[in-house]
Design a protein around this motif. Structure first.
Motif, PDB file in Angstrom:
ATOM      1  N   ARG A  81       0.900  -1.071  -0.291  1.00 15.44           N
ATOM      2  CA  ARG A  81      -0.045   0.099  -0.149  1.00 15.44           C
ATOM      3  C   ARG A  81       0.860   1.047  -0.557  1.00 15.44           C
ATOM      4  NH1 ARG A  81      -4.653   0.464   4.101  1.00 15.44           N
ATOM      5  NH2 ARG A  81      -2.832   0.230   5.514  1.00 15.44           N
ATOM      6  N   LEU A  82       1.636   1.194   0.343  1.00 20.28           N
ATOM      7  CA  LEU A  82       3.118   2.220   0.987  1.00 20.28           C
ATOM      8  C   LEU A  82       3.324   2.412  -0.486  1.00 20.28           C
ATOM      9  CD1 LEU A  82       4.714   1.884   4.050  1.00 20.28           C
ATOM     10  CD2 LEU A  82       2.796   3.633   3.849  1.00 20.28           C
ATOM     11  N   LEU A  83       3.704   1.392  -1.608  1.00 21.88           N
ATOM     12  CA  LEU A  83       4.179   1.891  -2.981  1.00 21.88           C
ATOM     13  C   LEU A  83       3.312   2.428  -3.671  1.00 21.88           C
ATOM     14  CD1 LEU A  83       6.350  -1.541  -3.259  1.00 21.88           C
ATOM     15  CD2 LEU A  83       7.433   0.487  -2.769  1.00 21.88           C
ATOM     16  N   ARG A  84       2.181   2.157  -4.031  1.00 15.44           N
ATOM     17  CA  ARG A  84       0.818   2.461  -4.768  1.00 15.44           C
ATOM     18  C   ARG A  84       1.283   4.320  -4.247  1.00 15.44           C
ATOM     19  NH1 ARG A  84      -1.368  -2.657  -3.530  1.00 15.44           N
ATOM     20  NH2 ARG A  84      -2.695  -1.557  -1.900  1.00 15.44           N
ATOM     21  N   SER A  85       0.400   4.616  -2.743  1.00 15.16           N
ATOM     22  CA  SER A  85       0.627   5.798  -2.231  1.00 15.16           C
ATOM     23  C   SER A  85       1.318   6.559  -2.268  1.00 15.16           C
ATOM     24  CB  SER A  85       0.113   5.571  -0.330  1.00 15.16           C
ATOM     25  OG  SER A  85       1.384   4.922   0.463  1.00 15.16           O
ATOM     26  N   GLN A  86       2.867   6.559  -2.745  1.00 16.10           N
ATOM     27  CA  GLN A  86       4.255   7.095  -2.524  1.00 16.10           C
ATOM     28  C   GLN A  86       5.009   6.534  -3.273  1.00 16.10           C
ATOM     29  OE1 GLN A  86       6.040   8.801   0.907  1.00 16.10           O
ATOM     30  NE2 GLN A  86       4.725   7.504   2.210  1.00 16.10           N
ATOM     31  N   PRO A  87       4.710   6.546  -5.010  1.00 15.69           N
ATOM     32  CA  PRO A  87       5.070   6.057  -5.984  1.00 15.69           C
ATOM     33  C   PRO A  87       6.580   6.296  -5.742  1.00 15.69           C
ATOM     34  CG  PRO A  87       3.227   7.645  -6.984  1.00 15.69           C
ATOM     35  CD  PRO A  87       3.440   7.660  -4.755  1.00 15.69           C
ATOM     36  N   GLY A  88       6.813   7.394  -5.509  1.00 16.19           N
ATOM     37  CA  GLY A  88       8.163   7.914  -5.591  1.00 16.19           C
ATOM     38  C   GLY A  88       9.185   8.667  -4.673  1.00 16.19           C
ATOM     39  N   ALA A  89       9.040   7.671  -3.609  1.00 17.72           N
ATOM     40  CA  ALA A  89       9.617   7.802  -2.264  1.00 17.72           C
ATOM     41  C   ALA A  89      10.698   6.750  -3.007  1.00 17.72           C
ATOM     42  CB  ALA A  89       8.673   7.157  -0.946  1.00 17.72           C
ATOM     43  N   GLY A 123      11.190  -1.337 -10.159  1.00 19.77           N
ATOM     44  CA  GLY A 123      10.793  -0.130 -10.426  1.00 19.77           C
ATOM     45  C   GLY A 123      11.241   0.071 -10.389  1.00 19.77           C
ATOM     46  N   ARG A 124      11.461   0.309  -8.616  1.00 23.63           N
ATOM     47  CA  ARG A 124      11.401   1.653  -7.576  1.00 23.63           C
ATOM     48  C   ARG A 124      13.082   1.666  -6.830  1.00 23.63           C
ATOM     49  NH1 ARG A 124       6.490   2.591  -5.136  1.00 23.63           N
ATOM     50  NH2 ARG A 124       8.039   4.020  -4.364  1.00 23.63           N
ATOM     51  N   THR A 125      13.139   2.349  -6.443  1.00 21.06           N
ATOM     52  CA  THR A 125      14.616   2.544  -5.829  1.00 21.06           C
ATOM     53  C   THR A 125      14.777   2.158  -4.215  1.00 21.06           C
ATOM     54  OG1 THR A 125      15.099   4.200  -7.381  1.00 21.06           O
ATOM     55  CG2 THR A 125      16.805   4.235  -5.723  1.00 21.06           C
ATOM     56  N   TRP A 126      15.263   1.166  -3.789  1.00 20.11           N
ATOM     57  CA  TRP A 126      15.849   1.245  -2.388  1.00 20.11           C
ATOM     58  C   TRP A 126      16.981   0.580  -1.813  1.00 20.11           C
ATOM     59  CZ3 TRP A 126      16.053  -4.607  -0.863  1.00 20.11           C
ATOM     60  CH2 TRP A 126      15.946  -5.207  -2.576  1.00 20.11           C
ATOM     61  N   GLY A 127      16.825   0.431  -1.083  1.00 19.40           N
ATOM     62  CA  GLY A 127      18.330   0.054   0.180  1.00 19.40           C
ATOM     63  C   GLY A 127      17.691  -1.218   1.030  1.00 19.40           C
ATOM     64  N   SER A 128      18.070  -1.565   1.775  1.00 20.51           N
ATOM     65  CA  SER A 128      18.365  -2.640   2.977  1.00 20.51           C
ATOM     66  C   SER A 128      19.861  -2.072   3.367  1.00 20.51           C
ATOM     67  CB  SER A 128      18.691  -3.941   2.367  1.00 20.51           C
ATOM     68  OG  SER A 128      17.414  -4.664   3.810  1.00 20.51           O
ATOM     69  N   TRP A 200      28.304  -9.276  11.925  1.00 19.32           N
ATOM     70  CA  TRP A 200      28.478  -8.062   9.914  1.00 19.32           C
ATOM     71  C   TRP A 200      27.075  -8.365   9.067  1.00 19.32           C
ATOM     72  CZ3 TRP A 200      33.042  -6.430   8.063  1.00 19.32           C
ATOM     73  CH2 TRP A 200      33.473  -7.064   8.284  1.00 19.32           C
ATOM     74  N   LEU A 201      26.685  -6.710   9.398  1.00 18.47           N
ATOM     75  CA  LEU A 201      25.827  -5.955   8.226  1.00 18.47           C
ATOM     76  C   LEU A 201      26.741  -5.908   6.490  1.00 18.47           C
ATOM     77  CD1 LEU A 201      25.165  -3.094  10.935  1.00 18.47           C
ATOM     78  CD2 LEU A 201      23.892  -5.795  10.634  1.00 18.47           C
ATOM     79  N   GLU A 202      25.536  -6.402   5.899  1.00 21.46           N
ATOM     80  CA  GLU A 202      25.320  -5.876   4.355  1.00 21.46           C
ATOM     81  C   GLU A 202      24.583  -4.615   4.132  1.00 21.46           C
ATOM     82  OE1 GLU A 202      25.222  -8.470   0.461  1.00 21.46           O
ATOM     83  OE2 GLU A 202      23.208  -9.000   1.958  1.00 21.46           O
ATOM     84  N   ALA A 203      25.219  -4.403   3.161  1.00 21.39           N
ATOM     85  CA  ALA A 203      24.196  -2.919   2.955  1.00 21.39           C
ATOM     86  C   ALA A 203      24.378  -2.354   1.147  1.00 21.39           C
ATOM     87  CB  ALA A 203      24.666  -1.733   3.807  1.00 21.39           C
ATOM     88  N   ALA A 204      23.129  -2.260   0.862  1.00 19.61           N
ATOM     89  CA  ALA A 204      23.221  -1.621  -0.565  1.00 19.61           C
ATOM     90  C   ALA A 204      22.441  -0.967  -0.621  1.00 19.61           C
ATOM     91  CB  ALA A 204      23.038  -2.959  -1.382  1.00 19.61           C
ATOM     92  N   TRP A 205      22.146  -0.084  -1.833  1.00 18.84           N
ATOM     93  CA  TRP A 205      20.957   0.645  -2.486  1.00 18.84           C
ATOM     94  C   TRP A 205      20.515   0.199  -3.858  1.00 18.84           C
ATOM     95  CZ3 TRP A 205      18.240   3.882   0.372  1.00 18.84           C
ATOM     96  CH2 TRP A 205      18.985   4.356   0.901  1.00 18.84           C
ATOM     97  N   VAL A 206      19.387   0.317  -4.083  1.00 20.76           N
ATOM     98  CA  VAL A 206      19.007  -0.341  -5.436  1.00 20.76           C
ATOM     99  C   VAL A 206      18.166   0.674  -6.517  1.00 20.76           C
ATOM    100  CG1 VAL A 206      18.238  -2.779  -6.424  1.00 20.76           C
ATOM    101  CG2 VAL A 206      19.012  -3.324  -4.251  1.00 20.76           C
ATOM    102  N   ALA A 207      18.842   0.767  -7.247  1.00 16.46           N
ATOM    103  CA  ALA A 207      17.648   1.622  -8.140  1.00 16.46           C
ATOM    104  C   ALA A 207      17.346   0.722  -9.054  1.00 16.46           C
ATOM    105  CB  ALA A 207      18.624   2.771  -8.616  1.00 16.46           C
ATOM    106  N   PRO A 208      16.536   1.399 -10.441  1.00 15.74           N
ATOM    107  CA  PRO A 208      16.177   0.374 -11.609  1.00 15.74           C
ATOM    108  C   PRO A 208      17.089   0.418 -12.570  1.00 15.74           C
ATOM    109  CG  PRO A 208      14.676   2.003 -10.812  1.00 15.74           C
ATOM    110  CD  PRO A 208      15.826   2.675 -10.408  1.00 15.74           C
ATOM    111  N   ASN A 209      17.121  -0.674 -12.853  1.00 18.69           N
ATOM    112  CA  ASN A 209      18.814  -1.054 -13.891  1.00 18.69           C
ATOM    113  C   ASN A 209      20.320  -1.315 -12.929  1.00 18.69           C
ATOM    114  OD1 ASN A 209      16.635  -1.039 -16.016  1.00 18.69           O
ATOM    115  ND2 ASN A 209      16.736   0.593 -15.877  1.00 18.69           N
ATOM    116  N   SER A 210      19.792  -1.134 -11.896  1.00 16.93           N
ATOM    117  CA  SER A 210      21.632  -1.371 -11.695  1.00 16.93           C
ATOM    118  C   SER A 210      21.885  -2.168 -10.870  1.00 16.93           C
ATOM    119  CB  SER A 210      21.450  -0.546  -9.821  1.00 16.93           C
ATOM    120  OG  SER A 210      20.422  -1.352  -9.086  1.00 16.93           O
ATOM    121  N   ALA A 211      21.385  -2.962 -11.022  1.00 15.55           N
ATOM    122  CA  ALA A 211      22.052  -4.857 -10.451  1.00 15.55           C
ATOM    123  C   ALA A 211      22.599  -5.221 -11.868  1.00 15.55           C
ATOM    124  CB  ALA A 211      20.953  -5.634 -10.485  1.00 15.55           C
ATOM    125  N   LYS A 212      23.144  -6.172 -12.184  1.00 15.82           N
ATOM    126  CA  LYS A 212      23.855  -6.589 -13.709  1.00 15.82           C
ATOM    127  C   LYS A 212      23.935  -8.578 -13.421  1.00 15.82           C
ATOM    128  CE  LYS A 212      25.765  -2.906 -14.092  1.00 15.82           C
ATOM    129  NZ  LYS A 212      25.864  -2.240 -12.353  1.00 15.82           N
TER     130      LYS A 212
END
Length: 214
Positions: A81-89, A123-128, A200-212
């Protein structure tokens, strides 16, 4: 936690809304990172975290016109629901995904929920930032390791990482090895969660078309 803050500040630009899933009290957040956003929406089970988050960042959200919304509940259920209500977040999983089995009490359910995220977030920009594995190590280290930059999907050589912080005994795998797409610029960060226990933490940002590739 300057290593975490450094990673946060490398978030893909161009967003004025932020959704934090598993926000708790925002222990890993920094005012410099949060100040980039006009609107911040947090989701977590922790009712006390809601109060602490508002208190810790009261100067940022008190008189600056920035909006803060903190919702109690299951972040996985709230996400569609958050993805639908905030499409640019921008979406951020804040040290949350590695703890999922604590909520589900079922490893199969956890693995299913985590594996579905990459499809849900297409299609979304996200990170974990999340736990990869954790276990016993000395309370203090003379030379704590710097963050390690690597490509997601590459072998982690877990024993080498554990030995680098003088770890020993049994370490826990947090079932997050498949959370991120392969081929991203990731980071591995050693974090002492409490005396005598490190993650040991893992962290990365994911943008559309960023993965190889996956």
């Amino acid at each position: 936690m300057t290593q975490v803050e450094d990673w946060l500040l490398k978030a893909p630009p161009g967003h004025d809304q932020l959704i934090i899933l598993g926000a708790s009290a925002g222990w890993m957040m920094s005012p410099s990172f949060l100040a980039q956003f006009r609107s911040v929406t947090c989701v977590d089970f922790d009712w006390l975290g809601r109060w602490l988050f508002r208190w810790r960042f009261r100067a940022l959200f008190g008189r600056t016109g920035r909006q803060l919304s903190y919702r109690l509940g299951d972040a996985h259920l709230a996400l569609p629901r958050l993805l639908r209500s905030q499409p640019g977040a921008l979406i951020l999983f804040d040290n949350f995904l590695g703890l999922d089995s604590l909520y589900t009490r079922d490893l199969g359910v956890t693995q299913s929920r985590l594996s579905a995220l990459k499809t849900l977030l297409l299609g979304r920009t996200w990170g974990s930032i999340h736990d990869r594995f954790s276990g016993p190590a000395p309370e203090t280290l003379a030379h704590p390791p710097e963050a390690i930059v690597y490509r997601t999907g590459d072998p982690l050589h877990e024993q080498t990482l554990i030995q680098s912080i003088q770890g020993s005994g049994e370490w826990l795998d947090h079932s997050t090895g498949a959370v991120l797409p392969n081929g991203l610029d990731g980071r591995l960060i050693a974090w002492p969660i409490r005396p005598g226990r490190w993650h040991w933490l893992e962290a990365a940002w994911v943008a559309p078309n960023s993965a190889k590739g996956d």
